[in-house]
Every structure is written in C-alpha cells, then in structure tokens.
Motif scaffolding. Structure first.
Motif, PDB file in Angstrom:
ATOM      1  N   GLU C 175       2.297   1.894  -5.676  1.00 13.58           N
ATOM      2  CA  GLU C 175       3.401   1.106  -5.110  1.00 13.58           C
ATOM      3  C   GLU C 175       2.948  -0.336  -4.910  1.00 13.58           C
ATOM      4  O   GLU C 175       1.752  -0.599  -4.761  1.00 13.58           O
ATOM      5  CB  GLU C 175       3.853   1.686  -3.777  1.00 13.58           C
ATOM      6  N   VAL C 176       3.907  -1.248  -4.921  1.00 11.48           N
ATOM      7  CA  VAL C 176       3.597  -2.650  -4.679  1.00 11.48           C
ATOM      8  C   VAL C 176       3.733  -2.924  -3.192  1.00 11.48           C
ATOM      9  O   VAL C 176       4.736  -2.555  -2.577  1.00 11.48           O
ATOM     10  CB  VAL C 176       4.521  -3.575  -5.494  1.00 11.48           C
ATOM     11  N   ARG C 177       2.695  -3.528  -2.598  1.00  9.65           N
ATOM     12  CA  ARG C 177       2.709  -3.838  -1.168  1.00  9.65           C
ATOM     13  C   ARG C 177       2.542  -5.331  -0.955  1.00  9.65           C
ATOM     14  O   ARG C 177       2.030  -6.030  -1.814  1.00  9.65           O
ATOM     15  CB  ARG C 177       1.564  -3.096  -0.469  1.00  9.65           C
ATOM     16  N   LYS C 178       2.929  -5.789   0.207  1.00  8.26           N
ATOM     17  CA  LYS C 178       2.786  -7.205   0.529  1.00  8.26           C
ATOM     18  C   LYS C 178       1.347  -7.562   0.846  1.00  8.26           C
ATOM     19  O   LYS C 178       0.596  -6.749   1.380  1.00  8.26           O
ATOM     20  CB  LYS C 178       3.663  -7.554   1.727  1.00  8.26           C
ATOM     21  N   GLY C 179       0.965  -8.795   0.568  1.00  8.21           N
ATOM     22  CA  GLY C 179      -0.364  -9.281   0.884  1.00  8.21           C
ATOM     23  C   GLY C 179      -1.194  -9.468  -0.370  1.00  8.21           C
ATOM     24  O   GLY C 179      -0.980  -8.828  -1.389  1.00  8.21           O
ATOM     25  N   ASN C 180      -2.164 -10.361  -0.275  1.00 11.15           N
ATOM     26  CA  ASN C 180      -3.040 -10.624  -1.417  1.00 11.15           C
ATOM     27  C   ASN C 180      -3.975  -9.435  -1.662  1.00 11.15           C
ATOM     28  O   ASN C 180      -4.392  -8.754  -0.731  1.00 11.15           O
ATOM     29  CB  ASN C 180      -3.853 -11.893  -1.158  1.00 11.15           C
ATOM     30  N   HIS C 305       1.244 -10.197  -3.356  1.00 10.87           N
ATOM     31  CA  HIS C 305       1.542  -8.777  -3.539  1.00 10.87           C
ATOM     32  C   HIS C 305       0.402  -8.095  -4.263  1.00 10.87           C
ATOM     33  O   HIS C 305      -0.220  -8.679  -5.144  1.00 10.87           O
ATOM     34  CB  HIS C 305       2.841  -8.592  -4.331  1.00 10.87           C
ATOM     35  N   VAL C 306       0.179  -6.859  -3.870  1.00 11.91           N
ATOM     36  CA  VAL C 306      -0.880  -6.068  -4.488  1.00 11.91           C
ATOM     37  C   VAL C 306      -0.277  -4.712  -4.883  1.00 11.91           C
ATOM     38  O   VAL C 306       0.545  -4.147  -4.164  1.00 11.91           O
ATOM     39  CB  VAL C 306      -2.063  -5.888  -3.500  1.00 11.91           C
ATOM     40  N   ARG C 307      -0.661  -4.255  -6.061  1.00  7.56           N
ATOM     41  CA  ARG C 307      -0.260  -2.908  -6.455  1.00  7.56           C
ATOM     42  C   ARG C 307      -1.339  -1.962  -5.951  1.00  7.56           C
ATOM     43  O   ARG C 307      -2.525  -2.114  -6.286  1.00  7.56           O
ATOM     44  CB  ARG C 307      -0.112  -2.798  -7.969  1.00  7.56           C
ATOM     45  N   TYR C 308      -0.921  -1.022  -5.144  1.00  5.55           N
ATOM     46  CA  TYR C 308      -1.848  -0.161  -4.431  1.00  5.55           C
ATOM     47  C   TYR C 308      -1.763   1.219  -5.083  1.00  5.55           C
ATOM     48  O   TYR C 308      -0.747   1.901  -4.987  1.00  5.55           O
ATOM     49  CB  TYR C 308      -1.402  -0.136  -2.971  1.00  5.55           C
ATOM     50  N   VAL C 309      -2.819   1.592  -5.797  1.00  2.00           N
ATOM     51  CA  VAL C 309      -2.821   2.850  -6.541  1.00  2.00           C
ATOM     52  C   VAL C 309      -3.815   3.797  -5.880  1.00  2.00           C
ATOM     53  O   VAL C 309      -5.008   3.484  -5.774  1.00  2.00           O
ATOM     54  CB  VAL C 309      -3.206   2.619  -8.017  1.00  2.00           C
ATOM     55  N   GLN C 310      -3.320   4.943  -5.403  1.00  2.00           N
ATOM     56  CA  GLN C 310      -4.172   5.926  -4.740  1.00  2.00           C
ATOM     57  C   GLN C 310      -4.265   7.184  -5.608  1.00  2.00           C
ATOM     58  O   GLN C 310      -3.257   7.675  -6.092  1.00  2.00           O
ATOM     59  CB  GLN C 310      -3.581   6.324  -3.390  1.00  2.00           C
ATOM     60  N   LEU C 311      -5.463   7.700  -5.760  1.00  2.00           N
ATOM     61  CA  LEU C 311      -5.661   8.952  -6.509  1.00  2.00           C
ATOM     62  C   LEU C 311      -6.463   9.923  -5.657  1.00  2.00           C
ATOM     63  O   LEU C 311      -7.381   9.522  -4.934  1.00  2.00           O
ATOM     64  CB  LEU C 311      -6.436   8.697  -7.804  1.00  2.00           C
ATOM     65  N   MET C 312      -6.133  11.195  -5.786  1.00  2.00           N
ATOM     66  CA  MET C 312      -6.871  12.236  -5.085  1.00  2.00           C
ATOM     67  C   MET C 312      -7.426  13.182  -6.144  1.00  2.00           C
ATOM     68  O   MET C 312      -6.679  13.701  -6.979  1.00  2.00           O
ATOM     69  CB  MET C 312      -5.906  12.986  -4.156  1.00  2.00           C
ATOM     70  N   VAL C 313      -8.740  13.422  -6.093  1.00  2.00           N
ATOM     71  CA  VAL C 313      -9.380  14.225  -7.137  1.00  2.00           C
ATOM     72  C   VAL C 313     -10.189  15.350  -6.507  1.00  2.00           C
ATOM     73  O   VAL C 313     -10.995  15.119  -5.589  1.00  2.00           O
ATOM     74  CB  VAL C 313     -10.310  13.336  -8.013  1.00  2.00           C
TER      75      VAL C 313
END
Lengths: 384, 384, 384
Positions: C175-180, C305-313
């Motif tokens: 998701e795209v979030r606010k902030g650098n 904006h930063v795209r914040y990508v989370q993965l669970m392995v």
C-alpha cells in the motif's frame, strides 16, 4: 459566485499604485504574524482536558496540556524526530511523553526528565529542553505569553484597565477565522462598514446605527477612541436617492459619548470615554455600551487565520448580572457574537489589500496603523 | 488510475529536448492567458439576473451585472479594500454597491457615484473609477471585450462572417473546463484525434469518420481550413492488423468538401469552404456540415481553465429550424455537445506539453501556431 | 488536534542548529527519491489486468500493462502530446495505444510500432520510443527495475539470500503511505519506538517487548543487524515511577538471538543471525522470528509517499504452512500487517526531521545512514 461562472485558477496579481500600499507603516506592514511580548487569549480553560490540545499562535505551534488546575504550554515539537507533542501520552504525572519513543517532558519547564525507551540512566535525560510558554487563566480563558522576556510583564498590563481586578465577564466566544489578523483588527475599529455591511444584521433590529458620521480619533492612554462629531440618520445621496438607517420602531439615540450618557454603569462612567469604540495594542477592541462592554481580541494564528475572541462584560453582580447572563445566552450570543460578527468574518476573508484607496472614515485605520508604528513593537518574524 | 496504484505526490519535471518545445512560436508560447483586444462569449444572458455574477476572463476577474435589458461588466474588485463587487448589493438603480462600506459604482462607466457611509458630500465620490468592459449580447450570449481600445472594434469583426447579420443560432452550451485554452483550441483543429479518441463516442453511431487522411491546411481570409486530400476508411497496419472506422449500417460519404456537397444549405454553400473544419483568431472553430455549422470558442479563463462555448447553427427559419431545434434538444445536445466533446475535455485536462513530438497530421497545429504568430496579436500579460 | 484549536495555515520553518541536520550523510540527505539500479516490488500480479495501471516509483510515472502472463512497464507518457499511456486502449495484441491519437507502442521495447491515425506508412512509426522498465514476477508480486543498466543484475541480487530460490511466501500487503521513504526505513530499523509507540498495539497481547535495551549494530554481508546486549523488562525511572512492558499472562523470552533459539526453523537457523532485526539496501527490513520471517520494503514513490510492502514467510510447505497461512489470514494480517504497522504509518506521516536530536538507541539510524553512504549508491535525481 455561481458554479458555472467561476473557476479556481490563479488570479493575476493586482498592480499596486504608489500611495496605495502600506509602505507608510513599515512595521505594521511586516507584522503579518503579529507582535511578540504580549499575552494572548487562546481557548476556554474547559477546552483543554487531560489530552493535549494543539494551537497555533503567531505562527508558533503550541501544545496545551492540563495538569490539575494548571495549564501548561510547550512548543509542539519533540526535538528528537519532530513529532508533535500534542499527540503525546500522559504517562506520568506532571509530564507529557512523545508518542514515538517516550521522550518525557516536565510540563513546568520543558525539561526532558526521562526517556522511557532508554532506561533509567539515559545520558540524554536532563540535557534537552522544549521551549515553554508562560500561561495564565483569567475570565475562564487560557492566556499564553509569546515573547522573549525571562520574566514576562503581568497579564494585567495587557488587559483593559477596567478588567484588571474583577471577574465580571458574562460570556464570550473564541474561534479561528479566515484572514490575516490585521484585517480583523481594522474591521473592528473601522467606522464605516457597520453602517452598511451590518444593516441587514438581525442585531440591527434592536440597535440602530447612523447612516453616516463625522468622526475624530483621539488618544486616551493606551487606547485610540473613535469620537462621533456629527451623526446623520439619513442622507439624500445626489443622483441616487435617500439612504437611511432609521428604524420606525426605534427611537434614535442622541449622539452622546458613553461618558455623558444617563443611567450609565458607574464602572463604565468612570472610564469617561469620549466615544463608544476604542482599540489598543496588540489588537484589542472595546465597544462600550452604557450598561455593558463588548471586547474583541484579534489573535494572530498564521498569515491567513486569526483567532477571534469575543467577551461580553457587565460590571455588576447578583440578580442583574444573572438576568444579563440569561439575555446573553438566549439572544446576544447568537445575534451579536454570532450572526452580526459573521458578516465581519465574511469581509475579512474576501478582502484583499493593499492596494487600497482610503476614504474619509478610514482615518480610524490610519490612526491605528500610526499608533502601532509609534509604539515600536517587536514584530514576530516571518519568512515569506 | 486505481486508488491502490497511484499517489498524489509531485511528479518529476519532464526533461525537454531541443526541437520539442514551443520556442518556434514565441508569441504563442507566451499566450498562456490568451489575446487582448477581442470579444469573447462568456455566459448566456439568462444566467445573469439582478444578482451580480463573477467570471474570470483572460485571468481578469469580472463582475457581470444586469440592469433591465443591459448587462454591464466591471472589474470585480472594489478599489477601497479589495472586496469583490460581485458580492455587492443593488442598492440604487443603475449602480452596484460594495457590500463592505457601500461604495456605489455607476454600472455604465464604473464611476464611484456615491459613498453611502460617507454622506452626500463625500469628497472621494467622483474621484475613483473601477475599470469597465464593453459588453454586447448576441445569440443569447453575453460577449465581453478585453482590450485597451477606447472604442473597440465591432463585435461583428470577431464573429464568423456568416453569423454577422442573422439570428439563426439553434442552441449551445457554455462551461468552464480544465486545461489551458491552447490545448482546447489545438484539440479542436487537430485532425488525428477524432479518428481514434472519438471512435467510442455514441455520436459516431450516426457520423462515420475515416481511419486516416492525408490533409492540407489552406488559408481563407481570417481562417485556416483543413482540406482532406485523401480519405481512408480502413488500413492494414503492418505487424498489427486491420484498423477500421467503417460502420456496416452507414454509407461512407464521399471525401468532398462541404463546398461541393449536394443539397447543401445555400448560406453554407456560399462560404465555398474547401474543407469541413476551420479555425481563426482568437480561438474560434467552425465545423461545417452540409446543413448546419457547429462552432466552438476557446475562451481563456486562467492558466489551467478554458471556457468552452459551443454553438449549433442551422441557417434556416420556420418549421425546418423548429424540427432541427427539437433534434438538437433531444439528441445533438447530449450526444455531440455533451458526451462527444467530453472526450476532448478529458484529453485537454490530462495532456501535458511541451515537450512534444509532432507527427504528419499535426501540420494543423503548426499551421495554427504559425498563423497566430504572424498575426502579431497582443498577448495578455502573465507573471509566472 | 481538535477542530477548534488548530488551523491549516503555513507553519514557520524550524530553525536548524548545527549538528542536528543530515549533512554528515550527504548522499542519504539527497536521496529524497531513493536509489536507482535496484529492483522494487510494486503491486500484486493480480492487481494488473488487461487495463493498464499507473504507478509512481522513485518519482517516475510508470504504466503497468498485462499481456497474458507477462507484465510490461512503460514510461507513462506518450511523447506526442504528453497523455498518460495508462489511460490507453489495448487495440492490438502486444501493444498499448494512446487514447488520444492511437499512437501504438510495442509493450516489449516501447517502440512506436504503428500510428493508427496516420495510416500504414506513417513516417514516424518506428522512430519514437517510450522508455521501458525491466519487470519480473516473484512471490506473486510485480518487481520493476529502475536504473540505467542495459542488462540489469538479476532480481535475486536484490532479494534476501534465504528467499532467492524458493516460494515460501505466505502472504503480505502492499500500500502507498504518507511520508518520505527514509522515515519509513528508519522507523523499521529503529529500536526504540517499538517499546513505546507499539505498547498499545493488540499484537502486543501476544508478543512481549522489553522496556528498554542496550543494543549494538553489527554488519553481516549486505545487512546491518541489531543485536540486543542487554534486555530490561521494566525500569524505575528516577522522578517518574515504574515503566514496564511486562505482561502477566506471558512469559518473558530470553534475550537470545534467533540463531541460538530452540526449535528454530532450519532455514532461519542457517542464517545464524545475531539479532532479530536487520536492514539492507535499497531499503529492505527483515524481522526474524524463530519460525517465520517478516519483511518490509520501503519503496520510494515521491517525496512524500512511500510504497510499503510487507511479506510474511514461513520456510515450510505442506500442512504446517497451510495452518500458518490460516493463522496469517485470520490474525497476523490485520493485527500485525494492519493495526501494528498503522501506528508506524502514523508516525512516519507526522514526523518532521531534520532538525533532530539523536539518543543512544538511534545508533541504529546512524549505522544505517553510514552504511548507505559507504555503499555509494546512485541517487535518483530530484529538483527541489
């Protein structure tokens, strides 16, 4: 403006002609954010509870925090990474903790008294401070001092003299409105607009106003007072027709100054005012009626917003004050402090000066600007 | 764009390569706000009632005010303190009064003819003026002249010659759309996009268009006309496949110019046009069908908005005109003036040039830009 | 912030004091838009269907287009007149056509392979190109390479080594979030905030955290690893009181590194990590639990904006992996990847640094900044 006819684009800048700008009042011209070294009313005490509240004052971001009966004001920025302290938690008594890393500040002096995530022996504790602001509570309002004095002058010095040692305030409103604080202050002391802008206000069903005046501005201590030398209830405007502010159901009052009125409240009488309306630094208006006084504070928020604080005072106690309080709550509050001054807010929002072209009644504006200029105030810096 | 995939941040500026910008057309390049010394259509007459209406034209804020049958246009700013006159009151006939202090302006010449709050002998009355703009009404539209001429040229000079002495207009639309006026004008005269962008328009169920053309631009007096030298209804695109704009339920028309068409309306025939589409200064498009003409005006509002005025004219009166009016109201208005040109509005909004890379059909754009350049128009100043 | 107390105006810029800014890390300081020559995860493959999708990556506008199993990435701007290709049509297989004039681009190389409105022999066809970006699909995600290499390095080089040759990923969010992006990356590797900011997170009902630590940062190949030398579950803060993160219903884990834990998954054990949390270029976080690893990518979108990508392995297959997947979908996804990291998003949005004042646990930030500096990365240019 109608939807069809307008568009949001950037307007061309107005070209300024010489003599129409504010260069005659250079201090005033630069006071976009107001003046330092003064006490300003901000919020009602009851508006600040346990949770911190963010306000902006003269362009400075401030967190207001309650601890019991006391209200504290801190610069609203944790020096660590710039998170607003107004978002913080009340982890320990007498402190506020930044929500990010638990940097914990003493409300009294802004000292970093503990850093929760760095343990009891954190080397940085005690070595960082956030700026604090002197705070007082008076008339149920929170007053904040923005200035550089170690030991600021008493709040009393920034209050109208008749309010210094009493608790007569009946009611009031505080709200942030659009427009620069100077437009709001000028609007308050401006003679002319009341007669035209407000002639559609409901308040004017009860209070008549002249069609036009001849006016003089006199100095009384810290105050400038508007004196009505001539009062005209109607006028035959050449080529236009009759212009009147008469109301058939009201008697026109005599053009007397409040100082000469009959049945006047003794406190107001003792002020011996030569006119109804007066203004003083750093932006306080006093409208003296025979039995009560209405005050306005124009508190700079940022370049385009002003905190508009209205107070209504009747210098009495007991049953009379109670009756007036009832009258305030049922009528004055929404008719005068509401609908009437909302017309002012509308103008302060849409006006755009300089350039400007002044007319005879604007001597009130120029007197006010000159008075500001002469008082050599400390302008709040602002980088355009 | 989907919510998830996009973000509102500031895009990096495109790097411009030589030969891709508008430096070959310096006048055009600087005409962000259009050209002075022209008449522009603004609103329908019936859109301006007793209450003033604010419009923006070539970046200038203008208040339109009705007085009986007349419409007047004033600079929308009271010189006193900068309040828009479009918020004003109609206190006396033939005037508008600023809502703030009752400065009252003569609608005819913008003269400050009275200052209600300064009495009948106000010294400033008669000594201040707001700029006024010449106004005409034609075809039910309000036309405003923005320019410096004391005595502007007749509106007729800015109208297509066939419209100068008649009242044949059937209907139209006027609305403010996003995007600079030059993109809208270029879109109108641009040959290529109609064949692709609009091939999903409902209007195209009735009007077929070629797959591609070979085109020439010829000059006819004030106008540039697009002439179709070759018309191709479909194309075998190498490596891609067949590209067609044929419709099986429609006959393909001959590539004749309207001037040669059968059954052509005599007024349109007399124009002897070598092509369907023509454009002229200051941004007028003419699309000539055999029986009616569609016009578009691209009226500069501000840097990012254009007032898009569409007119539909059938050069007849009586029953035929009545039937066409019915057809306009039930179909053409929403199919063509609505859904079809909404596709143009979409492109004019999202496009972003220069830089640009032109192709063969863009000779219409370069011819238009060159023609503008040669006419040495007076550019409306704009400070970036 | 409450409605009454705040206002939207422009705040005064903070004055920076020496030693509080980022001049010690000049490369990092200039990396507002991140680093070129890397592969970045952008969207889930299933988020891109036949219709093009617009994304912004390192400030570059990119259109993602699916053709069968392949995803292609093109610069999202038709060079003709600047219309986004992400608004285009899929007219012919293997191509995308600009919606305006039908300029048609080969998805593989960005070649202008046909211009529908200019016929089969269009002279410009084959002579214009839009930039394309290398694309890979991995773990169900679309990865895009932003860089200048003709032949980019393998995606594997930009993946954590334990992920290079397997398909163990269980789930994730993008998701795209606010902030650098730098604030987001620093927040991820930052030790201190987890103990305070997150102590109200629901996730903390299950995962205990210390009150404070003593920490060391060690380098392990491409990674920086945070090592806990001391773990304190509670602290007596002088003058404040007891500060604890203990939970009575949970046993406090030993301060062991995952490499020493019992019952550890063999893949994770083989990493022999001296600490739970590690970070590497260009902004990848790894949080290793004994049985699974959580990853975060901080992908620069634009300055704010930063795209914040989370993965669970979980490095297993079969029933165990299936059970974990269930646990992920029913709990971890919203508790951890949702509510817990939403607290981080809040801070990344409201923080504002430099200026800043760092404390002991911030050695993780300075180590990360120093490591970035030493790797001499290619900064994405940005014009302020």
């Amino acid at each position: 403006m109608t939807t069809n006819a307008t568009s949001p684009g950037r307007p061309r800048p107005e070209r300024r002609q010489p003599g129409q700008d504010w260069t005659s009042w250079p201090t005033y011209d630069s006071a976009v954010l107001g003046f330092r070294d003064h006490w300003y009313p901000v919020l009602w005490s009851e508006q600040v509870g346990r949770k911190p509240v963010a306000v902006t004052l003269l362009g400075e971001n401030i967190a207001l925090v309650r601890e019991g009966e006391e209200i504290h004001a801190l610069h609203d920025r944790c020096p660590h990474r710039g998170v607003p302290l107004s978002l913080g938690r009340r982890q320990f008594p007498g402190t506020v903790s930044c929500p990010y890393h638990g940097w914990t500040y003493d409300l009294k002096d802004g000292n970093l008294c503990g850093v929760l995530t760095d343990g009891p022996e954190s080397p940085i504790a005690g070595r960082v401070k956030v700026r604090t602001y002197p705070v007082k509570q008076r008339f149920g309002l929170i007053w904040v001092y923005v200035g550089d004095a170690e030991d600021p002058h008493p709040l009393e010095d920034d209050l109208p003299e008749e309010l210094r040692d009493n608790r007569f305030v009946i009611g009031g409103r505080t709200e942030v409105r659009k427009g620069n604080w100077r437009f709001a202050a000028e609007n308050g002391f401006d003679e002319g607009h009341a007669k035209y802008l407000h002639n559609t206000a409901l308040w004017r069903l009860f209070k008549v106003m002249p069609a036009w005046n001849k006016t003089r501005i006199v100095e009384r201590g810290d105050w400038l007072v508007r004196v009505q030398d001539e009062v005209h209830w109607e006028a035959d405007m050449p080529g236009l027709g009759k212009w009147t502010n008469k109301r058939w159901w009201k008697r026109m009052p005599l053009p007397d100054a409040p100082g000469k009125a009959q049945n006047i409240n003794p406190v107001i009488k003792s002020l011996d005012l030569p006119g109804f309306v007066s203004i003083r630094m750093p932006g306080i208006l006093r409208v003296a009626y025979p039995h009560f006084i209405h005050y306005e504070w124009y508190v700079p928020v940022d370049t385009d917003h002003v905190r508009y604080v209205q107070l209504m005072v009747r210098f009495e106690t007991g049953a009379r004050a109670g009756l007036f309080k009832l009258k305030y709550l049922t009528a004055i509050r929404w008719l005068f402090h509401g609908q009437f001054t909302a017309q002012d807010a509308w103008m302060v929002d849409v006006m755009n000066a300089p350039p400007e072209k002044l007319y005879r009644p604007d001597l009130s504006l120029t007197a006010w600007r000159r008075k500001v200029e002469q008082s050599e105030p400390k302008v709040q810096p602002y980088e355009r």
